[in-house]
Scaffold this active site. Structure first.
Site, short mmCIF file in Angstrom:
data_model
loop_
_atom_site.label_atom_id
_atom_site.label_comp_id
_atom_site.label_asym_id
_atom_site.label_seq_id
_atom_site.Cartn_x
_atom_site.Cartn_y
_atom_site.Cartn_z
N ASP A 28 -12.63 41.99 -9.70
CA ASP A 28 -11.73 41.12 -8.93
C ASP A 28 -10.31 41.68 -9.04
O ASP A 28 -9.87 42.10 -10.12
CB ASP A 28 -11.80 39.69 -9.48
CG ASP A 28 -11.21 38.67 -8.53
OD1 ASP A 28 -11.97 37.83 -8.02
OD2 ASP A 28 -9.99 38.71 -8.28
N ASN A 85 -18.00 29.50 -5.65
CA ASN A 85 -17.19 28.49 -4.98
C ASN A 85 -17.67 28.33 -3.54
O ASN A 85 -17.89 29.33 -2.84
CB ASN A 85 -15.71 28.88 -5.00
CG ASN A 85 -15.15 28.91 -6.41
OD1 ASN A 85 -15.47 28.06 -7.22
ND2 ASN A 85 -14.28 29.88 -6.69
N GLY A 91 -12.37 25.67 -3.63
CA GLY A 91 -11.39 26.75 -3.65
C GLY A 91 -11.90 28.07 -3.11
O GLY A 91 -11.33 29.12 -3.42
N GLN A 92 -12.96 28.03 -2.29
CA GLN A 92 -13.43 29.30 -1.70
C GLN A 92 -12.37 29.84 -0.75
O GLN A 92 -11.89 29.12 0.13
CB GLN A 92 -14.75 29.10 -0.95
CG GLN A 92 -15.33 30.41 -0.41
CD GLN A 92 -16.67 30.23 0.31
OE1 GLN A 92 -17.14 29.11 0.53
NE2 GLN A 92 -17.29 31.35 0.66
N HIS A 98 -20.00 35.28 -2.80
CA HIS A 98 -19.75 36.10 -3.98
C HIS A 98 -19.97 35.27 -5.23
O HIS A 98 -19.62 34.10 -5.28
CB HIS A 98 -18.33 36.70 -3.98
CG HIS A 98 -17.25 35.71 -3.68
ND1 HIS A 98 -16.99 35.26 -2.41
CD2 HIS A 98 -16.38 35.06 -4.49
CE1 HIS A 98 -15.99 34.39 -2.44
NE2 HIS A 98 -15.60 34.24 -3.70
N HIS A 100 -18.80 35.01 -8.98
CA HIS A 100 -17.83 35.45 -9.99
C HIS A 100 -18.58 35.60 -11.32
O HIS A 100 -19.31 34.68 -11.73
CB HIS A 100 -16.73 34.40 -10.20
CG HIS A 100 -15.87 34.14 -9.01
ND1 HIS A 100 -14.61 34.70 -8.86
CD2 HIS A 100 -16.05 33.37 -7.91
CE1 HIS A 100 -14.06 34.26 -7.74
NE2 HIS A 100 -14.91 33.46 -7.13
P1 AMP Z 1 -13.01 32.57 -4.06
O1 AMP Z 1 -11.75 31.81 -4.29
O2 AMP Z 1 -14.18 32.06 -4.87
O3 AMP Z 1 -13.33 32.72 -2.59
O4 AMP Z 1 -12.75 34.02 -4.68
C1 AMP Z 1 -12.29 35.09 -3.93
C2 AMP Z 1 -11.90 36.16 -4.94
O5 AMP Z 1 -11.79 37.39 -4.27
C3 AMP Z 1 -10.57 35.90 -5.65
O6 AMP Z 1 -10.79 35.82 -7.05
C4 AMP Z 1 -9.74 37.11 -5.26
O7 AMP Z 1 -8.90 37.54 -6.31
C5 AMP Z 1 -10.79 38.14 -4.92
N1 AMP Z 1 -10.41 39.19 -3.99
C6 AMP Z 1 -9.80 39.05 -2.80
N2 AMP Z 1 -9.62 40.25 -2.20
C7 AMP Z 1 -10.15 41.17 -3.05
C8 AMP Z 1 -10.30 42.58 -3.02
N3 AMP Z 1 -9.85 43.32 -1.97
N4 AMP Z 1 -10.88 43.20 -4.06
C9 AMP Z 1 -11.34 42.48 -5.11
N5 AMP Z 1 -11.24 41.15 -5.21
C10 AMP Z 1 -10.66 40.49 -4.19
#
Ligand code: AMP
Length: 112
Positions: A28, A85, A91-92, A98, A100
């Protein structure tokens, strides 16, 4: 094409931890713990709320890949958290499914 599809296609660089035919795992960009990896299906699925019966195999593959990520990054023994999420209240922010994989520090329950 969504940002995680571009990562899966290697059009956007990422620090890949694990990859097979169906899933890819990468660090991340905004880690919330010493280890914070995202595991995604290579095929676009917007989220758990949009998953369909035909996604069953890849959904299982995501969690097995999470296990491999935990072992590879050294957080399996100490304990780790897998989080998906779904939607606004959770908070998605990226609408490509994905998981985490978070570890390397103690975590509270319930999440805020
Ligand atoms: P969510 O809030 O569950 O949708 O998580 C999205 C996650 O994607 C967040 O933790 C961001 O930091 C991560 N993220 C967004 N863009 C990138 C990227 N280009 N490379 C790696 N992680 C990313």
């Amino acid at each position: 094409m969504c940002i995680f599809c571009k990562i899966a296609n290697k059009e956007i660089p990422s620090k890949v931890v694990f990859e097979d035919e169906h899933v890819i795992a990468f660090h991340d960009v905004n880690p919330q713990a010493p280890t914070h990896v995202l595991v995604i299906p290579k095929r676009h699925i917007a989220g758990i709320a949009q998953a369909a019966p035909e996604d069953e195999a890849v959904l299982g593959r995501l969690l097995l890949a999470a296990r491999q990520v935990a072992e590879k990054t050294g957080i399996a023994e100490g304990g780790f958290r897998t989080v998906v999420n779904s939607g606004a209240n959770a908070g998605q922010t990226v609408f490509h499914l994905h998981v985490h994989v978070i570890g390397g520090r103690p975590m509270a329950w319930p999440p805020g």
